[in-house]
Design a protein around this motif. Structure first.
Motif, PDB file in Angstrom:
ATOM      1  N   ASP A   1      -1.793   3.595 -16.760  1.00 54.77           N
ATOM      2  CA  ASP A   1      -2.975   2.851 -17.214  1.00 54.77           C
ATOM      3  C   ASP A   1      -2.873   2.449 -18.675  1.00 54.77           C
ATOM      4  O   ASP A   1      -3.264   1.347 -19.063  1.00 54.77           O
ATOM      5  CB  ASP A   1      -4.241   3.690 -16.998  1.00 54.77           C
ATOM      6  CG  ASP A   1      -4.653   3.707 -15.533  1.00 54.77           C
ATOM      7  OD1 ASP A   1      -4.131   2.866 -14.772  1.00 54.77           O
ATOM      8  OD2 ASP A   1      -5.476   4.564 -15.155  1.00 54.77           O
TER       9      ASP A   1
ATOM     10  N   ALA B   1       2.291   1.688  -3.442  1.00 53.48           N
ATOM     11  CA  ALA B   1       1.257   2.148  -4.377  1.00 53.48           C
ATOM     12  C   ALA B   1       1.018   3.645  -4.220  1.00 53.48           C
ATOM     13  O   ALA B   1       0.867   4.381  -5.200  1.00 53.48           O
ATOM     14  CB  ALA B   1      -0.033   1.365  -4.154  1.00 53.48           C
ATOM     15  N   MET B   2       0.976   4.122  -2.958  1.00 54.49           N
ATOM     16  CA  MET B   2       0.801   5.559  -2.719  1.00 54.49           C
ATOM     17  C   MET B   2       1.999   6.336  -3.238  1.00 54.49           C
ATOM     18  O   MET B   2       1.858   7.410  -3.840  1.00 54.49           O
ATOM     19  CB  MET B   2       0.609   5.819  -1.225  1.00 54.49           C
ATOM     20  CG  MET B   2      -0.687   5.252  -0.651  1.00 54.49           C
ATOM     21  SD  MET B   2      -0.758   5.372   1.152  1.00 54.49           S
ATOM     22  CE  MET B   2      -0.567   7.131   1.365  1.00 54.49           C
TER      23      MET B   2
ATOM     24  N   SER C   1       1.736  15.232  -6.598  1.00 52.59           N
ATOM     25  CA  SER C   1       0.598  15.616  -5.769  1.00 52.59           C
ATOM     26  C   SER C   1       0.891  16.824  -4.904  1.00 52.59           C
ATOM     27  O   SER C   1      -0.014  17.414  -4.337  1.00 52.59           O
ATOM     28  CB  SER C   1       0.195  14.434  -4.871  1.00 52.59           C
ATOM     29  OG  SER C   1       1.291  14.033  -4.076  1.00 52.59           O
TER      30      SER C   1
ATOM     31  N   ASN D   1       0.606   2.872 -11.349  1.00 49.59           N
ATOM     32  CA  ASN D   1      -0.080   4.112 -10.989  1.00 49.59           C
ATOM     33  C   ASN D   1      -0.998   4.572 -12.125  1.00 49.59           C
ATOM     34  O   ASN D   1      -1.025   3.975 -13.212  1.00 49.59           O
ATOM     35  CB  ASN D   1       0.918   5.204 -10.591  1.00 49.59           C
ATOM     36  CG  ASN D   1       1.811   5.626 -11.755  1.00 49.59           C
ATOM     37  OD1 ASN D   1       1.730   5.084 -12.846  1.00 49.59           O
ATOM     38  ND2 ASN D   1       2.676   6.597 -11.491  1.00 49.59           N
ATOM     39  N   ALA D   2      -1.757   5.641 -11.878  1.00 44.20           N
ATOM     40  CA  ALA D   2      -2.770   6.090 -12.844  1.00 44.20           C
ATOM     41  C   ALA D   2      -2.141   6.479 -14.175  1.00 44.20           C
ATOM     42  O   ALA D   2      -2.750   6.300 -15.238  1.00 44.20           O
ATOM     43  CB  ALA D   2      -3.562   7.264 -12.273  1.00 44.20           C
ATOM     44  N   ARG D   3      -0.908   6.990 -14.148  1.00 45.21           N
ATOM     45  CA  ARG D   3      -0.271   7.422 -15.393  1.00 45.21           C
ATOM     46  C   ARG D   3       0.242   6.246 -16.218  1.00 45.21           C
ATOM     47  O   ARG D   3       0.663   6.421 -17.354  1.00 45.21           O
ATOM     48  CB  ARG D   3       0.864   8.399 -15.080  1.00 45.21           C
ATOM     49  CG  ARG D   3       0.338   9.674 -14.427  1.00 45.21           C
ATOM     50  CD  ARG D   3       1.451  10.627 -14.032  1.00 45.21           C
ATOM     51  NE  ARG D   3       0.877  11.778 -13.359  1.00 45.21           N
ATOM     52  CZ  ARG D   3       0.665  11.851 -12.054  1.00 45.21           C
ATOM     53  NH1 ARG D   3       0.988  10.840 -11.274  1.00 45.21           N
ATOM     54  NH2 ARG D   3       0.127  12.929 -11.515  1.00 45.21           N
TER      55      ARG D   3
ATOM     56  N   ARG E   1       0.836  -1.212   0.000  1.00 44.36           N
ATOM     57  CA  ARG E   1       0.000   0.000   0.000  1.00 44.36           C
ATOM     58  C   ARG E   1       0.864   1.252   0.000  1.00 44.36           C
ATOM     59  O   ARG E   1       0.575   2.222  -0.698  1.00 44.36           O
ATOM     60  CB  ARG E   1      -0.933  -0.008   1.213  1.00 44.36           C
ATOM     61  CG  ARG E   1      -2.105  -0.970   1.078  1.00 44.36           C
ATOM     62  CD  ARG E   1      -3.178  -0.643   2.101  1.00 44.36           C
ATOM     63  NE  ARG E   1      -2.695  -0.831   3.464  1.00 44.36           N
ATOM     64  CZ  ARG E   1      -2.767  -1.977   4.138  1.00 44.36           C
ATOM     65  NH1 ARG E   1      -3.287  -3.047   3.562  1.00 44.36           N
ATOM     66  NH2 ARG E   1      -2.327  -2.052   5.379  1.00 44.36           N
TER      67      ARG E   1
ATOM     68  N   ALA F   1       4.036   5.419  -5.680  1.00 49.56           N
ATOM     69  CA  ALA F   1       3.989   5.398  -7.148  1.00 49.56           C
ATOM     70  C   ALA F   1       2.968   6.397  -7.679  1.00 49.56           C
ATOM     71  O   ALA F   1       3.190   7.056  -8.706  1.00 49.56           O
ATOM     72  CB  ALA F   1       3.660   3.982  -7.634  1.00 49.56           C
ATOM     73  N   GLU F   2       1.845   6.539  -6.986  1.00 45.87           N
ATOM     74  CA  GLU F   2       0.799   7.451  -7.454  1.00 45.87           C
ATOM     75  C   GLU F   2       1.248   8.902  -7.392  1.00 45.87           C
ATOM     76  O   GLU F   2       0.777   9.751  -8.146  1.00 45.87           O
ATOM     77  CB  GLU F   2      -0.473   7.259  -6.621  1.00 45.87           C
ATOM     78  CG  GLU F   2      -1.738   7.750  -7.280  1.00 45.87           C
ATOM     79  CD  GLU F   2      -2.004   7.018  -8.577  1.00 45.87           C
ATOM     80  OE1 GLU F   2      -2.263   7.719  -9.584  1.00 45.87           O
ATOM     81  OE2 GLU F   2      -1.942   5.775  -8.615  1.00 45.87           O
ATOM     82  N   SER F   3       2.180   9.206  -6.497  1.00 43.20           N
ATOM     83  CA  SER F   3       2.657  10.586  -6.378  1.00 43.20           C
ATOM     84  C   SER F   3       3.699  10.934  -7.431  1.00 43.20           C
ATOM     85  O   SER F   3       4.073  12.094  -7.566  1.00 43.20           O
ATOM     86  CB  SER F   3       3.247  10.807  -4.979  1.00 43.20           C
ATOM     87  OG  SER F   3       4.455  10.068  -4.824  1.00 43.20           O
TER      88      SER F   3
ATOM     89  N   GLY G   1       2.003  14.603 -16.625  1.00 48.92           N
ATOM     90  CA  GLY G   1       1.780  14.273 -15.223  1.00 48.92           C
ATOM     91  C   GLY G   1       2.316  15.318 -14.290  1.00 48.92           C
ATOM     92  O   GLY G   1       3.219  16.070 -14.620  1.00 48.92           O
TER      93      GLY G   1
END
Length: 678
Positions: free
Chosen positions: A56, A29-30, A144, A52-54, A26, A32-34, A141
């Motif tokens: 997809d 994952a957080m 955050s 991460n979202a980028r 977790r 990677a998302e940043s 991208g």
């Protein structure tokens, strides 16, 4: 009995380890998302564990087993390419590959990875970051969080980029979205030295300014290609890389650029580094702009409050205490600021303070933003005041700002206008009634006149026929031989009777046309043939006067669909009128059109013409055209009036042009195809 206990302890330890692994996953994952770039974690079998979202677009589920994987453009597995690269050796993965995206498109990516392998070198997993790509959807991208906005924020970021990329100079500049060529330099590092006084001219540099091309790289030959760039030529730089900075809405807010003394060998690595720095710096520039806008807004508000011409007060909505008042409010109420700020807003109410208190509370809750109050102002005068209000958060409490506008005179003017409007409506109603009465009387008079003309025509026609019959009998000698003088007088009686009979016929025809009781017989015909036929019918009479009659018509047929008889009647009347007032020269019948759905027939003569003062009256009833020498011509004076009525009946109009002593031209326009009510 110990075995179950031991087994339970072992199971508990496995659950603990699993929970720790889940917690790490977790956290990763957080993390990677940043990241401002695509990040993918692979398992030992090549399956995508975290993306991460980028990332997809990178992950595809079209593999035979349906597991999420990254596929190459040729259908192969990206994981196999990573395994082959890891087998060569090295603690990092670094390369490029052409992959198939989840939407079916192909893209070239440059990546860096961190492998996890056994002692034998077999991959058990990997983390891959895509730092550049041919598809901008993968390259974009933002992180955050932004760098803190401090005086040295941008200079520190510029220095870090210069050191990381090996650049000689780095600039960070802010731009306006609608004027991208104009910049404000936020940081400048030139050969390791901070130069806050150095401006960066985007107009002469290769810096990117268009959202369609957010990255610009000049790998070599910079000074030759951009000879107007003082940074490139002044230091002999050979390469450049720049990135456009965008805010959350995609608007251009800044540019970051790096100058290199050496050619750029690995362009994707430089592009990826620029993207990372741009993604970190862009939110800080957006925050800087927001802070500046807030300061400017506060300054504008303070200036508007203190020096504005509109009275403004700040009110505590529960106690109704006036917290602050500007100079215009003090003038309105005739009190200084110290007096006003010790009062309740309700003390200024001329009536219904409870309703005013309710309005203030509604404004504080955001339910109202406008109301009207009666206020006691300077000199004890009661005035109507418009209040534009809203809630305002200040110092941890909610106040109400109220902008006041005296509308007493406006309301008086509105009341006066309303009174005038009522009076005007009364006058208009009275005049309308009078007009309707006059119209009704006019219609009755017209009907009475039409009935009189009809009755007169019928009553006069019988004795006229008797006079005509006896005059013809006398002239033929049936009643005995007459002397020359008697024959002359009998002829005069006959001519007078004929003119009177023509007058009666014209009056009856006009009466019938005015009443609207006209039946149109529509038929298609060639207007050229009709004009030539009517012209031929007057040739004999024109010859006796020594006049010529000619026609001018188009070479092609002019087809119309209307009442042929009425068109023929109009032409006959106009030709008779031309013969009557023309002594020398000739008469021309001309067909014009069609033009815009209309055709015209002209009758032009070389007669005496019409004086300018008489021209507006030629189509009135009982008007003779001839004036001056020679006396008046014979006729009823109704021919042209009849032509006008006939033209209106077929949806047309008649007009005249004339010069005294040179002749006249009468022109009749009517539709090519008659349509009722058109």
């Amino acid at each position: 009995m110990k075995i179950p206990h031991e087994r339970g302890t072992e199971q508990q330890l496995m659950h603990t380890r699993h929970d720790e692994a889940s917690e790490v996953s977790r956290y990763f994952a957080m993390l990677a998302e940043s990241m401002p770039c695509p990040v993918v974690q692979f398992g030992g079998d090549g399956r995508v564990v975290i993306a991460n979202a980028r990332a997809d677009l990178l992950v595809s589920r079209s593999a035979p087993d349906g597991t999420p994987r990254v596929l190459l453009a040729d259908g192969g597995d990206f994981w196999q390419a990573l395994c082959a690269e890891a087998a060569i050796g090295g603690s990092l993965l670094d390369g490029s590959a052409k992959v198939r995206l989840s939407d079916g498109a192909a893209a070239l990516i440059w990546y860096a990875g961190f492998p996890a392998a056994t002692q034998a070198g077999a991959l058990t997993g990997a983390v891959v970051l895509v730092y550049d790509a041919s598809d901008e959807r993968l390259a974009g991208g933002r992180p955050s969080s932004a760098l803190p906005v401090e005086p040295r924020t941008f200079a520190r970021a510029a220095r870090e980029l210069a050191e990381a990329a090996g650049a000689g100079s780095v600039f960070i500049a802010e731009i306006e979205p609608d004027r991208p060529r104009l910049s404000r330099t936020l940081a400048a590092i030139i050969e390791g030295e901070e130069r806050p006084d150095r401006d960066w001219d985007l107009g002469t540099s290769p810096a990117p300014i268009a959202p369609a091309k957010p990255i610009v790289v000049v790998r070599d030959g910079l000074a030759e290609r951009f000879s107007d760039d003082p940074v490139a030529t002044g230091h002999g730089y050979r390469a450049f890389a720049g990135a456009l900075l965008l805010d959350e809405e995609g608007e251009r807010i800044g540019v970051i650029g790096a100058y290199f003394a050496h050619p750029i060998e690995r362009e994707p690595a430089v592009r990826g580094m620029l993207r990372l720095f741009a993604a970190t710096v862009a939110p800080s520039i957006a925050a800087l702009k927001a802070q500046r806008a807030l300061c400017e807004s506060e300054e504008r508000y303070a200036a508007m409050f203190a020096h504005g011409h509109m009275p403004i007060v700040l009110i505590e909505p529960d106690s109704t205490q006036i917290v602050e008042a500007n100079r215009a409010a003090c003038v309105l109420y005739g009190l200084d600021e110290r007096e006003l700020t010790t009062m309740s807003f309700l003390q200024l109410a001329a009536e219904s303070p409870e309703a005013l208190h309710t309005d203030l509370r509604a404004v504080a809750r955001g339910h109202r933003d406008y109301f009207i109050a009666r206020q006691v102002v300077a000199g004890g005068e009661v005035r109507d005041v418009e209040v534009f209000a809203g809630p305002l958060s200040m110092g941890g409490r909610t106040l109400v700002y109220a902008v006041l506008h005296d509308i007493t005179e406006k309301r008086r003017a509105e009341a006066e206008v309303a009174r005038y409007r009522r009076e005007l409506e009364t006058v208009v109603q009275r005049r309308t009634a009078d007009l309707l009465d006059a119209t009704s009387a006019l219609e009755q008079e017209r009907e009475r006149r039409s009935r009189l003309y009809r009755d007169m025509g019928h009553q006069v026609r019988t004795p006229l026929q008797t006079i005509l019959g006896f005059s013809e009998a006398l002239a033929s000698g049936l009643a005995g031989e007459l002397s020359a003088e008697q024959m002359r007088q009998v002829a005069m009686i006959g001519e007078a009777a004929k003119r009177l009979n023509e007058l009666v016929d014209d009056i009856l025809e006009l009466t019938r046309l005015e009443s609207g009781a006209v039946d149109l017989r529509l038929e298609p015909f060639d207007l050229r043939q009709l004009a030539e036929s009517v012209a031929v019918s007057v040739q004999a009479e024109a010859s006796t006067k020594g006049l010529s009659v000619r026609t001018e018509v188009p070479g092609e047929p002019v087809g119309v669909e209307t009442d042929r008889t009425k068109v023929e009647q109009i032409l006959a009347e106009l030709l008779a009128n031309a013969l009557k007032y023309t002594e020398t020269g000739g008469i021309t019948v001309r067909v014009v059109g069609p033009t815009g759905g209309q055709v015209a027939v002209e009758v032009a003569d070389t007669g005496v013409g019409i004086s300018p003062e008489s021209l507006p009256h030629v189509f009135e009833e009982f008007r003779h055209l001839r004036e001056g020498e020679g006396g008046a011509h014979v006729g009823t004076g109704l021919g042209l009036a009849l032509c006008k009525r006939l033209a209106q009946t077929i949806g047309g109009r008649i007009e005249v042009e004339s010069t005294r002593g040179k002749g006249s031209t009468f022109r009749v326009w009517f539709p090519v195809r008659y349509e009722a009510g058109a």
